[in-house]
Design a protein around this motif. Sequence first.
Motif, PDB file in Angstrom:
ATOM      1  N   THR A  35       0.838  -1.190   0.000  1.00 24.23           N
ATOM      2  CA  THR A  35       0.000   0.000   0.000  1.00 24.23           C
ATOM      3  C   THR A  35       0.880   1.250   0.000  1.00 24.23           C
ATOM      4  OG1 THR A  35      -1.683  -1.167   1.269  1.00 24.23           O
ATOM      5  CG2 THR A  35      -1.831   1.231   1.229  1.00 24.23           C
ATOM      6  N   PRO A  36       0.742   2.105  -0.994  1.00 23.84           N
ATOM      7  CA  PRO A  36       1.570   3.319  -1.044  1.00 23.84           C
ATOM      8  C   PRO A  36       1.323   4.215   0.172  1.00 23.84           C
ATOM      9  CG  PRO A  36       0.486   2.942  -3.145  1.00 23.84           C
ATOM     10  CD  PRO A  36      -0.106   1.967  -2.169  1.00 23.84           C
ATOM     11  N   GLY A  37       2.400   4.664   0.786  1.00 28.97           N
ATOM     12  CA  GLY A  37       2.304   5.598   1.905  1.00 28.97           C
ATOM     13  C   GLY A  37       1.993   4.962   3.244  1.00 28.97           C
ATOM     14  N   TYR A  38       1.823   3.645   3.299  1.00 31.26           N
ATOM     15  CA  TYR A  38       1.490   2.989   4.568  1.00 31.26           C
ATOM     16  C   TYR A  38       2.731   2.923   5.446  1.00 31.26           C
ATOM     17  CZ  TYR A  38      -0.274  -0.372   7.954  1.00 31.26           C
ATOM     18  OH  TYR A  38      -0.660  -0.989   9.118  1.00 31.26           O
ATOM     19  N   GLY A  39       2.591   3.315   6.703  1.00 27.93           N
ATOM     20  CA  GLY A  39       3.691   3.258   7.659  1.00 27.93           C
ATOM     21  C   GLY A  39       3.527   2.067   8.593  1.00 27.93           C
ATOM     22  N   ALA A  40       4.603   1.332   8.814  1.00 29.16           N
ATOM     23  CA  ALA A  40       4.565   0.181   9.717  1.00 29.16           C
ATOM     24  C   ALA A  40       4.198   0.650  11.123  1.00 29.16           C
ATOM     25  CB  ALA A  40       5.912  -0.524   9.721  1.00 29.16           C
ATOM     26  N   ARG A  41       3.392  -0.169  11.800  1.00 32.63           N
ATOM     27  CA  ARG A  41       2.953   0.146  13.153  1.00 32.63           C
ATOM     28  C   ARG A  41       3.301  -1.015  14.072  1.00 32.63           C
ATOM     29  NH1 ARG A  41      -3.077   1.470  13.311  1.00 32.63           N
ATOM     30  NH2 ARG A  41      -3.184  -0.636  12.536  1.00 32.63           N
ATOM     31  N   ASP A  42       3.315  -0.731  15.352  1.00 32.33           N
ATOM     32  CA  ASP A  42       3.528  -1.766  16.359  1.00 32.33           C
ATOM     33  C   ASP A  42       2.782  -1.339  17.613  1.00 32.33           C
ATOM     34  OD1 ASP A  42       4.383  -4.065  17.582  1.00 32.33           O
ATOM     35  OD2 ASP A  42       6.507  -3.713  17.269  1.00 32.33           O
ATOM     36  N   VAL A  43       2.691  -2.241  18.567  1.00 29.66           N
ATOM     37  CA  VAL A  43       1.974  -1.984  19.806  1.00 29.66           C
ATOM     38  C   VAL A  43       2.988  -1.604  20.876  1.00 29.66           C
ATOM     39  CG1 VAL A  43       0.453  -3.018  21.534  1.00 29.66           C
ATOM     40  CG2 VAL A  43       0.215  -3.647  19.143  1.00 29.66           C
ATOM     41  N   GLY A  83       2.792   4.345  15.432  1.00 31.47           N
ATOM     42  CA  GLY A  83       3.563   4.317  14.196  1.00 31.47           C
ATOM     43  C   GLY A  83       5.039   4.193  14.542  1.00 31.47           C
ATOM     44  N   ARG A  84       5.770   3.481  13.731  1.00 31.98           N
ATOM     45  CA  ARG A  84       7.199   3.270  14.001  1.00 31.98           C
ATOM     46  C   ARG A  84       8.041   3.928  12.914  1.00 31.98           C
ATOM     47  NH1 ARG A  84       8.186   1.610  19.132  1.00 31.98           N
ATOM     48  NH2 ARG A  84       6.668   0.063  19.705  1.00 31.98           N
ATOM     49  N   ASP A  85       9.111   4.593  13.342  1.00 37.27           N
ATOM     50  CA  ASP A  85      10.071   5.133  12.381  1.00 37.27           C
ATOM     51  C   ASP A  85      10.956   3.989  11.913  1.00 37.27           C
ATOM     52  OD1 ASP A  85       9.124   7.722  12.643  1.00 37.27           O
ATOM     53  OD2 ASP A  85      10.467   8.160  14.323  1.00 37.27           O
ATOM     54  N   THR A  86      11.061   3.827  10.632  1.00 39.08           N
ATOM     55  CA  THR A  86      11.901   2.759  10.093  1.00 39.08           C
ATOM     56  C   THR A  86      12.950   3.351   9.183  1.00 39.08           C
ATOM     57  OG1 THR A  86      10.359   2.401   8.268  1.00 39.08           O
ATOM     58  CG2 THR A  86      10.064   1.035  10.220  1.00 39.08           C
ATOM     59  N   PHE A  87      14.017   2.613   9.020  1.00 35.50           N
ATOM     60  CA  PHE A  87      15.131   3.058   8.184  1.00 35.50           C
ATOM     61  C   PHE A  87      14.796   2.918   6.706  1.00 35.50           C
ATOM     62  CE2 PHE A  87      19.145   2.132   5.976  1.00 35.50           C
ATOM     63  CZ  PHE A  87      19.786   3.331   6.205  1.00 35.50           C
ATOM     64  N   ASN A  92       7.448   4.360  -3.010  1.00 37.16           N
ATOM     65  CA  ASN A  92       6.056   4.789  -2.901  1.00 37.16           C
ATOM     66  C   ASN A  92       5.683   5.218  -1.483  1.00 37.16           C
ATOM     67  OD1 ASN A  92       5.765   2.388  -1.532  1.00 37.16           O
ATOM     68  ND2 ASN A  92       4.321   1.471  -2.964  1.00 37.16           N
ATOM     69  N   GLY A  93       6.657   5.297  -0.567  1.00 36.53           N
ATOM     70  CA  GLY A  93       6.412   5.794   0.784  1.00 36.53           C
ATOM     71  C   GLY A  93       6.034   4.727   1.793  1.00 36.53           C
ATOM     72  N   ASN A  94       6.066   3.472   1.420  1.00 38.04           N
ATOM     73  CA  ASN A  94       5.707   2.384   2.326  1.00 38.04           C
ATOM     74  C   ASN A  94       6.927   2.017   3.168  1.00 38.04           C
ATOM     75  OD1 ASN A  94       5.246  -0.332   3.339  1.00 38.04           O
ATOM     76  ND2 ASN A  94       3.453  -0.329   2.016  1.00 38.04           N
ATOM     77  N   SER A  95       6.719   1.852   4.484  1.00 37.80           N
ATOM     78  CA  SER A  95       7.853   1.545   5.370  1.00 37.80           C
ATOM     79  C   SER A  95       7.780   0.145   5.965  1.00 37.80           C
ATOM     80  CB  SER A  95       7.922   2.579   6.494  1.00 37.80           C
ATOM     81  OG  SER A  95       6.799   2.473   7.333  1.00 37.80           O
ATOM     82  N   VAL A  96       7.011  -0.753   5.359  1.00 32.07           N
ATOM     83  CA  VAL A  96       6.891  -2.121   5.867  1.00 32.07           C
ATOM     84  C   VAL A  96       8.024  -2.966   5.306  1.00 32.07           C
ATOM     85  CG1 VAL A  96       5.454  -4.190   5.938  1.00 32.07           C
ATOM     86  CG2 VAL A  96       4.391  -1.938   6.105  1.00 32.07           C
TER      87      VAL A  96
END
Length: 134
Positions: A35-43, A83-87, A92-96
Amino acid sequence: MAVTDVPLFQALKSKMLWHQTRQGVLAENIANADTPGYGARDVKEYTFAEHIGRETFGLSTLTTNAGHLTGTLAGQTNAKVEGRDTFEVTPNGNSVNLEEQMMKITENQMDYQAATTLYTKGLGLIRKALSKSA
């Protein structure tokens, strides 16, 4: 007092609910890997110290509208999705990062199994102690 009302068992149940919530969030990350622009998340990490300060005895929801469902808060956790900051970020902006998510899922599954084993063994010890006292 029921055996499962012992604070240790309540803490283990909360930990297992946290793992279930985290599993859902990690699964969403994998489902949105393209998914374009989706940022990885965690709990937010679960700690037993936070659990000790909470009291959930006798809490229930209030129906304020005819369309609302009634229920109790026993199955809910105070897990906060962040949301998690990833390297790594794709063009397309996806960080997964699928490899990272799969490692987290495996870690989560192993921790959940450890909690369920502790819960089961604890109940077994109590049952054994009660059966020998007769």
